[in-house]
Design a protein around this motif. Structure first.
Motif, PDB file in Angstrom:
ATOM      1  N   ARG A  95       0.826  -1.222   0.000  1.00 49.28           N
ATOM      2  CA  ARG A  95       0.000   0.000   0.000  1.00 49.28           C
ATOM      3  C   ARG A  95       0.850   1.259   0.000  1.00 49.28           C
ATOM      4  O   ARG A  95       0.512   2.257  -0.671  1.00 49.28           O
ATOM      5  N   ASP A  96       1.962   1.291   0.736  1.00 45.49           N
ATOM      6  CA  ASP A  96       2.795   2.499   0.785  1.00 45.49           C
ATOM      7  C   ASP A  96       3.321   2.859  -0.598  1.00 45.49           C
ATOM      8  O   ASP A  96       3.284   4.028  -1.005  1.00 45.49           O
ATOM      9  N   ALA A  97       3.816   1.849  -1.313  1.00 45.61           N
ATOM     10  CA  ALA A  97       4.344   2.089  -2.651  1.00 45.61           C
ATOM     11  C   ALA A  97       3.220   2.500  -3.595  1.00 45.61           C
ATOM     12  O   ALA A  97       3.372   3.405  -4.431  1.00 45.61           O
ATOM     13  N   TRP A  98       2.089   1.824  -3.472  1.00 45.16           N
ATOM     14  CA  TRP A  98       0.913   2.126  -4.290  1.00 45.16           C
ATOM     15  C   TRP A  98       0.504   3.584  -4.095  1.00 45.16           C
ATOM     16  O   TRP A  98       0.310   4.339  -5.059  1.00 45.16           O
ATOM     17  N   GLU A  99       0.416   4.012  -2.837  1.00 41.53           N
ATOM     18  CA  GLU A  99      -0.001   5.384  -2.549  1.00 41.53           C
ATOM     19  C   GLU A  99       1.038   6.384  -3.035  1.00 41.53           C
ATOM     20  O   GLU A  99       0.692   7.488  -3.506  1.00 41.53           O
ATOM     21  N   ALA A 100       2.330   6.027  -2.940  1.00 36.18           N
ATOM     22  CA  ALA A 100       3.386   6.930  -3.416  1.00 36.18           C
ATOM     23  C   ALA A 100       3.291   7.135  -4.920  1.00 36.18           C
ATOM     24  O   ALA A 100       3.453   8.258  -5.430  1.00 36.18           O
ATOM     25  N   LEU A 101       2.999   6.073  -5.646  1.00 41.49           N
ATOM     26  CA  LEU A 101       2.852   6.180  -7.093  1.00 41.49           C
ATOM     27  C   LEU A 101       1.626   7.000  -7.468  1.00 41.49           C
ATOM     28  O   LEU A 101       1.674   7.867  -8.351  1.00 41.49           O
ATOM     29  N   GLU A 102       0.514   6.742  -6.778  1.00 44.54           N
ATOM     30  CA  GLU A 102      -0.707   7.497  -7.044  1.00 44.54           C
ATOM     31  C   GLU A 102      -0.509   8.983  -6.716  1.00 44.54           C
ATOM     32  O   GLU A 102      -0.963   9.860  -7.449  1.00 44.54           O
TER      33      GLU A 102
END
Length: 714
Positions: free
Chosen positions: A191-198
């Protein structure tokens, strides 16, 4: 002037004498199959898009791509496959999905994942938009990933869920070019990486979600893509997303539904390769369009972007077809290959392209290299593709297991091996040479890789002769190839023939080859046998190093010959024998030149040695080495004093050197031991498992100094 050199090779043009500014060269060599010209097409097809489309038309109901399905408990089962027709429709749907996300024709699409059906679909789907694939090794860290994505200008990315964590820290940099990321597998834990990309402005979608949205938006019937019987299939989506993911089919022809919904090919263009309605259009690539940019793993410096066109790929696939025809190894619908070597390596890519051109099928491994043997047993491949390190491990493990068996079994195995190797060396056909002994002695070993292997293709690095002979006798005939990313993976390939043992065989049908003298190394291209730097010309050559015209120009001479940097020797049978890289030759203090890869191949034969690096200082008169012993060595001798352990290994290496008749200055005089096996993650091996020599020297500098001090003291 044409002079036959062995069964498959001719001298096509005369040798060139030395001039003031250029060294002498050998004759120009060609394969006998290309006397009238170097082939560039496959059955009239000049792009891989055309090749695959024609295969869909001819082999629509045959198995194409597959993987092992998981049951409700997550346990791996048998392989299930999509047909060529179903695969084609998924590729069309993928092209529609990425178009909806903003991917433009002739754009660049990256892949940061291990081999999988989604990977294969993305390659063919991108080709339907005349796009360029940019594969990234799944072992790369964030820094190199950021460099490749930025350098290539990647606009969309297919990413394995486990790799999202590498993208998170570089999200802002990646967002300069990347607009969306399609994720294969569950990514809720990322989720952290996902949110950083978004947050950086990059759209993140599950692969299945993107495909399902495109199917729903354009009225594509689910059944046309294969059964929808399993949530786990085709890259299970994140649990928070409600998507029905289509599964692969175990057998049977492609099914067409009777409802009003259109199939993918109908919605997006009718027959394979056609144009579609609704604003979407298949953009067929031209032969000179870029098919992929392969970033070389390299042993030093930043990766180089090798630009390969569709013409280069089709030419290479055509040459592989000519090779198998010359070897009497035609393919059929039952042939299949297990895909586990990364598709970021050109060797694996062209093998799969060849398989698809023949209507054979590819089974993708389960994603865990520890499960490759189990995957092979489930798939029962007929072709096994390997880099030398994989085959070396097979030899090590089989030999270790045999050494721990009963005296009767040891005698039976080694006698059977010697008997079959003797017959193969005399030119006896493998089936006749294995009559009786294969079933009696080698049956269980062959069953470990499915029991149906017809041949093994080895490439990516030099294969030691003893490994080649062992695998040819125990498993299946080994065909060793030689090529570079810059030559689309192929220059030469050796048919299963004892005359070509310890060579890489004659030139492929799409290759012109000559040797250029290297006077400073004592290599004379007009001697007998000719020896010099391998130079190549032909349609499989790369177009350029991306965004690096100076480096590109430096690799070609005025006549259009690409200089490989490898030193080779042409045998009387018309086969090329690779000696070493020019840069791997080094001189000891007394003036002797060392071909270090040849020396390392000898020492790697030692039973207790799993990996070895040999070094020689120009200020010293002797060689030293660092070796990684086998697990069995540590189990048996782990409690001994370090100097005793080193002496045991050095004694074994000395015995190998004497058996191979190495010269005195090629003998290693001291060895240091390393407990941990080298991997690409240590940054001392490339992703294709080649030694990174500068990094090894930096890592083991203290041990090298200690060994030289001890040698000089003596």
């Amino acid at each position: 002037m044409q002079k036959r050199v062995g069964q498959y090779t001719v001298e096509y043009e005369s040798a060139r004498e030395a001039t003031e500014d250029r060294p002498s060269t050998s004759a120009v060599y060609r394969n006998v199959a290309s006397l009238e010209g170097l082939p560039t097409t496959i059955n009239g097809c000049s792009t891989m898009h055309e090749v695959f489309t024609k295969s869909v038309q001819h082999f629509g109901d045959r198995k194409c791509i597959g993987r092992r399905e998981r049951d409700a408990d997550g346990q791996l089962g048998d392989f299930a496959f999509l047909t060529y027709a179903e695969t084609h429709e998924r590729c069309l749907l993928f092209a529609r999905a990425v178009s909806d996300l903003g991917f433009k024709p002739r754009g660049r699409f990256g892949t940061y994942a291990c081999n999988a059906v989604e990977y294969a679909v993305s390659i063919r789907g991108v080709e339907m938009l005349a796009g360029c694939s940019v594969p990234l090794y799944d072992t790369l860290g964030p820094d190199v990933v950021e460099y490749v994505i930025g350098h290539a200008g990647v606009e969309g990315l297919l990413c394995e869920a486990a790799k999202l964590s590498c993208l998170g820290p570089i999200a802002a940099a990646v967002a300069r070019t990347v607009h969306f990321v399609l994720v294969v597998g569950h990514f809720g834990a990322q989720r952290d990486a996902w949110e950083a990309l978004e947050a950086a402005g990059i759209k993140v979608l599950a692969f299945d979600e993107a495909m399902a949205r495109a199917a729903e938006r354009h009225g594509v019937e689910a059944a046309s893509l294969g059964d929808f019987s399993s949530r786990q299939s085709f890259g299970a989506t994140d649990s928070a997303i409600s998507v029905h993911a289509p599964s692969l089919r175990s057998e049977g022809p492609s099914r067409r539904g009777s409802s009003s919904s259109a199939s993918a090919s109908e919605a997006f263009g009718g027959s394979p390769g056609g144009l579609s309605a609704g604003g979407f259009q298949v953009v067929a690539p031209a032969p000179e369009d870029v098919a992929c940019i392969m970033y070389t793993s390299g042993t030093t410096g930043a990766p180089k972007g090798v630009v390969l066109t569709h013409r280069a790929l089709t030419s290479m696939v055509a040459s592989l077809g000519a090779l198998l025809a010359q070897s009497g190894l035609e393919t059929n619908a039952q042939d299949c290959v297990l895909s586990y070597l990364t598709l970021a390596h050109i060797f694996e890519r062209v093998v799969e392209d060849f398989v698809f051109s023949r209507g054979a099928h590819v089974g993708y491994f389960s994603g865990d290299l520890k499960q490759v043997v189990a995957d092979a047993q489930a798939l029962r491949p007929t072709l096994f593709v390997a880099v030398p390190r994989v085959l070396e491990r097979i030899v090590e493990r089989v030999s270790s297991k045999i050494s721990r068996s009963s005296r009767l079994l040891r005698t039976l195995f080694w006698s059977g091996l010697a008997y079959k190797k003797f017959l193969l060396h005399r030119g006896v056909h493998p089936r006749l040479a294995g009559a009786g002994v294969d079933a009696l002695v080698f049956r269980k070993i062959r069953a470990a890789v499915g029991g149906r292997l017809r041949f093994i293709a080895s490439g990516g690095a030099a294969l030691a002769p003893h490994v080649e002979a062992f695998c040819s006798a125990v498993l299946a005939p080994v065909m060793q190839g030689y090529g570079l990313t810059e030559t689309t993976g192929g220059i030469c390939f050796a048919p299963p023939d004892p005359r070509f043992t310890a060579t890489v065989g004659p030139p492929l049908a799409t290759t012109e080859l000559r040797l250029e003298s290297v006077p400073e190394l004592g290599c004379d291209a007009q001697a007998s046998p000719p020896r010099g730097e391998v130079c190549v010309r032909g349609p499989t050559l790369f177009r350029e190093y991306y965004k690096d015209p100076q480096r590109t120009a430096a690799e070609f001479d005025a006549e259009g010959w690409f200089h490989t940097g490898d030193v080779g020797e042409m045998t009387p049978h018309g086969a090329l024998k690779i000696v070493d890289r020019k840069k791997n030759f080094f001189k000891l203090s007394q003036g002797e030149y060392i071909a270090v890869e040849k020396v390392e191949a000898v020492y790697a034969r030692a039973a207790s040695v799993s990996q070895v690096w040999v070094y020689g200082s120009p200020y010293e008169h002797a060689l030293v080495a660092v070796a990684v012993p086998t697990a069995e060595f540590w189990e048996e001798h782990g409690r001994e004093a370090p100097q005793d352990q080193e002496r045991r290994v050095l004694d074994e290496m000395d015995a190998c050197a004497r058996q191979a008749r190495l010269k005195g200055f090629e003998m290693v005089r001291a060895v240091a031991l390393e407990r941990s096996e080298w991997t690409p993650a240590d940054e001392v091996l490339t992703p294709s498992l080649k030694l990174k020599r500068p990094q090894l020297l930096k890592r083991y500098d203290a041990q090298v100094q200690r060994m030289y001090a001890a040698i000089n003291k003596k």
